[in-house]
Write a protein that holds these residues in place. Structure first.
Motif, PDB file in Angstrom:
ATOM      1  N   LEU A 104       0.815  -1.206   0.000  1.00 41.39           N
ATOM      2  CA  LEU A 104       0.000   0.000   0.000  1.00 41.39           C
ATOM      3  C   LEU A 104       0.852   1.261   0.000  1.00 41.39           C
ATOM      4  CD1 LEU A 104      -2.872   0.926  -0.043  1.00 41.39           C
ATOM      5  CD2 LEU A 104      -2.974   0.704   2.430  1.00 41.39           C
ATOM      6  N   ARG A 105       1.891   1.252   0.781  1.00 38.04           N
ATOM      7  CA  ARG A 105       2.772   2.425   0.822  1.00 38.04           C
ATOM      8  C   ARG A 105       3.460   2.650  -0.534  1.00 38.04           C
ATOM      9  NH1 ARG A 105       3.218   0.575   6.220  1.00 38.04           N
ATOM     10  NH2 ARG A 105       4.811  -0.955   5.652  1.00 38.04           N
ATOM     11  N   GLN A 106       3.792   1.555  -1.209  1.00 33.95           N
ATOM     12  CA  GLN A 106       4.394   1.681  -2.535  1.00 33.95           C
ATOM     13  C   GLN A 106       3.400   2.256  -3.544  1.00 33.95           C
ATOM     14  OE1 GLN A 106       5.669  -2.326  -3.319  1.00 33.95           O
ATOM     15  NE2 GLN A 106       7.521  -2.162  -2.066  1.00 33.95           N
ATOM     16  N   LEU A 107       2.165   1.750  -3.505  1.00 34.68           N
ATOM     17  CA  LEU A 107       1.141   2.220  -4.428  1.00 34.68           C
ATOM     18  C   LEU A 107       0.809   3.694  -4.206  1.00 34.68           C
ATOM     19  CD1 LEU A 107      -1.408  -0.754  -4.544  1.00 34.68           C
ATOM     20  CD2 LEU A 107      -0.182   0.227  -6.495  1.00 34.68           C
ATOM     21  N   ALA A 108       0.772   4.096  -2.943  1.00 34.19           N
ATOM     22  CA  ALA A 108       0.383   5.472  -2.615  1.00 34.19           C
ATOM     23  C   ALA A 108       1.321   6.482  -3.255  1.00 34.19           C
ATOM     24  CB  ALA A 108       0.340   5.660  -1.109  1.00 34.19           C
ATOM     25  N   VAL A 113      -4.098  10.864  -5.232  1.00 38.04           N
ATOM     26  CA  VAL A 113      -5.146  10.801  -4.208  1.00 38.04           C
ATOM     27  C   VAL A 113      -5.359   9.353  -3.807  1.00 38.04           C
ATOM     28  CG1 VAL A 113      -7.547  11.337  -3.614  1.00 38.04           C
ATOM     29  CG2 VAL A 113      -6.314  12.780  -5.251  1.00 38.04           C
ATOM     30  N   VAL A 114      -5.484   9.107  -2.504  1.00 36.10           N
ATOM     31  CA  VAL A 114      -5.831   7.783  -1.983  1.00 36.10           C
ATOM     32  C   VAL A 114      -7.197   7.886  -1.311  1.00 36.10           C
ATOM     33  CG1 VAL A 114      -5.236   5.925  -0.374  1.00 36.10           C
ATOM     34  CG2 VAL A 114      -3.421   7.146  -1.622  1.00 36.10           C
ATOM     35  N   VAL A 128       1.690   8.098   5.283  1.00 31.55           N
ATOM     36  CA  VAL A 128       1.640   8.354   3.842  1.00 31.55           C
ATOM     37  C   VAL A 128       1.320   9.830   3.603  1.00 31.55           C
ATOM     38  CG1 VAL A 128       0.329   7.885   1.737  1.00 31.55           C
ATOM     39  CG2 VAL A 128       1.010   5.996   3.228  1.00 31.55           C
ATOM     40  N   LYS A 129       2.110  10.502   2.792  1.00 32.25           N
ATOM     41  CA  LYS A 129       1.974  11.942   2.596  1.00 32.25           C
ATOM     42  C   LYS A 129       0.984  12.315   1.489  1.00 32.25           C
ATOM     43  CE  LYS A 129       5.041  12.565   5.742  1.00 32.25           C
ATOM     44  NZ  LYS A 129       4.591  12.969   7.098  1.00 32.25           N
ATOM     45  N   THR A 130       0.555  11.340   0.690  1.00 37.38           N
ATOM     46  CA  THR A 130      -0.390  11.602  -0.388  1.00 37.38           C
ATOM     47  C   THR A 130      -1.712  12.136   0.183  1.00 37.38           C
ATOM     48  OG1 THR A 130       0.601   9.715  -1.547  1.00 37.38           O
ATOM     49  CG2 THR A 130      -1.480  10.543  -2.419  1.00 37.38           C
ATOM     50  N   TRP A 131      -2.437  12.953  -0.610  1.00 32.84           N
ATOM     51  CA  TRP A 131      -3.762  13.454  -0.198  1.00 32.84           C
ATOM     52  C   TRP A 131      -4.675  12.258   0.051  1.00 32.84           C
ATOM     53  CZ3 TRP A 131      -5.464  18.246   1.026  1.00 32.84           C
ATOM     54  CH2 TRP A 131      -6.847  18.483   1.047  1.00 32.84           C
ATOM     55  N   LYS A 132      -5.220  12.152   1.238  1.00 34.60           N
ATOM     56  CA  LYS A 132      -5.987  10.966   1.645  1.00 34.60           C
ATOM     57  C   LYS A 132      -7.428  11.344   1.987  1.00 34.60           C
ATOM     58  CE  LYS A 132      -3.112  10.005   5.020  1.00 34.60           C
ATOM     59  NZ  LYS A 132      -1.993  10.935   4.801  1.00 34.60           N
ATOM     60  N   VAL A 133      -8.357  10.504   1.512  1.00 41.06           N
ATOM     61  CA  VAL A 133      -9.786  10.714   1.767  1.00 41.06           C
ATOM     62  C   VAL A 133     -10.358   9.458   2.410  1.00 41.06           C
ATOM     63  CG1 VAL A 133     -12.051  11.208   0.766  1.00 41.06           C
ATOM     64  CG2 VAL A 133      -9.971  12.237  -0.230  1.00 41.06           C
ATOM     65  N   ALA A 134     -11.018   9.625   3.558  1.00 46.23           N
ATOM     66  CA  ALA A 134     -11.725   8.521   4.214  1.00 46.23           C
ATOM     67  C   ALA A 134     -13.192   8.587   3.825  1.00 46.23           C
ATOM     68  CB  ALA A 134     -11.573   8.621   5.734  1.00 46.23           C
ATOM     69  N   TYR A 160      -5.599  11.289  10.385  1.00 47.76           N
ATOM     70  CA  TYR A 160      -4.567  11.053   9.369  1.00 47.76           C
ATOM     71  C   TYR A 160      -5.059  11.377   7.966  1.00 47.76           C
ATOM     72  CZ  TYR A 160      -2.627   8.223  13.198  1.00 47.76           C
ATOM     73  OH  TYR A 160      -2.160   7.792  14.417  1.00 47.76           O
ATOM     74  N   TYR A 161      -6.364  11.648   7.809  1.00 43.23           N
ATOM     75  CA  TYR A 161      -6.930  11.881   6.482  1.00 43.23           C
ATOM     76  C   TYR A 161      -7.102  13.371   6.207  1.00 43.23           C
ATOM     77  CZ  TYR A 161      -8.035   6.886   6.576  1.00 43.23           C
ATOM     78  OH  TYR A 161      -7.960   5.519   6.640  1.00 43.23           O
ATOM     79  N   SER A 162      -6.968  13.734   4.939  1.00 47.95           N
ATOM     80  CA  SER A 162      -7.124  15.123   4.525  1.00 47.95           C
ATOM     81  C   SER A 162      -8.595  15.523   4.473  1.00 47.95           C
ATOM     82  CB  SER A 162      -6.493  15.320   3.142  1.00 47.95           C
ATOM     83  OG  SER A 162      -5.225  14.698   3.052  1.00 47.95           O
ATOM     84  N   ARG A 163      -9.453  14.600   4.056  1.00 46.65           N
ATOM     85  CA  ARG A 163     -10.890  14.821   4.001  1.00 46.65           C
ATOM     86  C   ARG A 163     -11.603  13.564   4.511  1.00 46.65           C
ATOM     87  NH1 ARG A 163      -9.568  19.269   3.680  1.00 46.65           N
ATOM     88  NH2 ARG A 163      -9.905  20.803   2.031  1.00 46.65           N
ATOM     89  N   ILE A 164     -12.782  13.778   5.115  1.00 46.44           N
ATOM     90  CA  ILE A 164     -13.604  12.665   5.598  1.00 46.44           C
ATOM     91  C   ILE A 164     -14.982  12.826   4.999  1.00 46.44           C
ATOM     92  CG2 ILE A 164     -14.514  11.445   7.614  1.00 46.44           C
ATOM     93  CD1 ILE A 164     -12.293  13.065   9.219  1.00 46.44           C
ATOM     94  N   VAL A 165     -15.368  11.869   4.159  1.00 43.43           N
ATOM     95  CA  VAL A 165     -16.673  11.912   3.507  1.00 43.43           C
ATOM     96  C   VAL A 165     -17.652  11.039   4.279  1.00 43.43           C
ATOM     97  CG1 VAL A 165     -17.971  11.304   1.425  1.00 43.43           C
ATOM     98  CG2 VAL A 165     -15.707  12.361   1.227  1.00 43.43           C
TER      99      VAL A 165
END
Length: 390
Positions: A104-108, A113-114, A128-134, A160-165
């Motif tokens: 997962l860390r490799q894919l991110a 966006v994850v 993981v530093k990528t923009w993350k959405v839960a 840990y997430y940038s946005r929470i939907v």
């Protein structure tokens, strides 16, 4: 082009899986997105929607070795002996977790966006530093009642997430109340559908003469820990005995409690009228032909089948459980709501919905206007806003 990585712990036949499939179909048509779906555990033949994933979507399994997936697959369809569960949890789970985290860390790093679509990967995404959405699909308060410590842990990890939907306003309000430190990250996006696709799939022929009968339809997982089909079956018995209806009750779905539900129907003397149809990858012709849709659950997120039925112009009765049904039915103006676990009230509401023509006209007219917020023309714009940092 924006590279999006969707994460899913397992790809089965549930509501979350169906919602994800709708998003994949919608996004695959757009030239501004490149989509990858990473599934943590390969579930083999249980992945009944697998062939419906658009070919433009790249699918990656994080764990697919039979030795590591066998017991996870069997756990879905049967109750495993204690020693097998202990062996799987103590010895195989650490291996699976290590493999998932590493891949997962490799894919991110290869994506912009994850999207953690079932919100099960926060432990792997912490650094993981990528923009993350839960993407959260259930009532926070209901989870809190079931397992307070786990829910509090989820609230802490959501930081840990940038946005929470969330998929309903009620869930959004619960999240803000329970986890005030997440202020500013919350977004609401209702599960969206493609109306034309529903119409096309609903018109397909079905090689089963039972579809021509007069019936009330429930499409749910046969799992009583969350669903409440036992109340619906009891309500149906009252509908026949007290209100003298002759429509059959069709249950479309599968699950570990099917035998218990069959036994209940037998004990109530209605087993000849309660029909267990099993799973169908295309339930829409059954929805199209039903006289009414019934949905009975103890708690929900935002039940997809209710949204689909609303868009398809069906009469709906649902338990007023947390969360989702009240919003989908616009506080009872687009369908009837009944108390959770109240078979008598559900029977009364079904009778009213099936016989009161003025009520039918009012409900269907309101639903025709209200359904717009559940279509991709609206939800797609909200999705774009969520995944682009601002």
């Amino acid at each position: 082009m924006t590279r999006i990585l969707f994460l899913l712990s397992r790809f089965l036949d549930g509501g979350i899986d169906a919602v994800l499939l709708d998003y994949l179909r919608y996004l695959a048509q757009r030239e501004d997105y490149s989509i990858t779906l990473a599934i943590s555990i390969h579930m083999g033949e249980l992945e009944v929607f697998r062939k419906q994933i658009p070919e433009q979507v790249k699918v990656v399994y994080l764990v697919d070795q039979p030795m590591l997936t066998r017991w996870r697959q069997q756990k879905i369809t049967q109750r495993l002996p204690f020693y097998i569960k202990m062996y799987d949890e103590a010895l195989l789970s650490p291996i699976r977790r290590h493999m998932i985290g590493q891949k997962l860390r490799q894919l991110a790093t290869l994506h912009d966006v994850v999207i953690d679509f079932d919100c099960c990967h926060y432990a792997y995404l912490k650094n993981v530093k990528t923009w993350k959405v839960a993407w959260f699909h259930f009532s926070f308060k209901q989870l809190m009642e079931q397992n307070r410590r786990r829910t509090q842990r989820i609230g802490n990890h959501l930081r840990y997430y940038s946005r929470i939907v969330t998929i309903s306003q009620a869930m959004l309000d619960e999240g803000k109340e329970l986890f005030p430190w997440l202020e500013g990250r919350w977004r609401l996006i209702y599960n969206a559908k493609d109306e034309e696709l529903l119409r096309q799939r609903g018109s397909k022929p079905v090689d089963d003469i039972r579809i021509n009968d007069s019936y009330i339809l429930a499409i749910e997982r046969l799992e009583e820990s969350q669903k409440d089909l036992s109340t619906l079956i009891r309500a149906y018995q009252l509908l026949r005995s007290e209100y003298h209806h002759e429509e059959k009750l069709y249950l479309l779905g599968k699950g570990r409690d099917e035998q218990l539900l069959r036994q209940l129907a037998e004990s109530l003397g209605i087993s000849d009228h309660v029909v267990f149809l099993g799973f169908s990858s295309n339930p829409y012709p059954w929805i199209a032909h039903a006289k009414a849709i019934a949905h009975s659950a103890k708690f929900e997120g935002l039940p997809t089948v209710m949204i689909e039925s609303l868009i398809m112009g069906k009469l709906i009765v649902a338990t007023d459980c947390p969360t989702g049904p009240r919003e989908i039915l616009d506080q009872g103006r687009a369908g009837l709501l009944t108390p959770v676990g109240d078979a008598a009230k559900m029977a009364e509401s079904l009778h009213q919905l099936l016989t009161d023509e003025d009520l039918q006209t009012s409900i269907l007219a309101h639903a025709k206007e209200y359904k717009r917020q559940f279509l991709f023309d609206y939800a797609g714009k909200l999705f774009d806003e969520v995944i682009h940092p601002s």
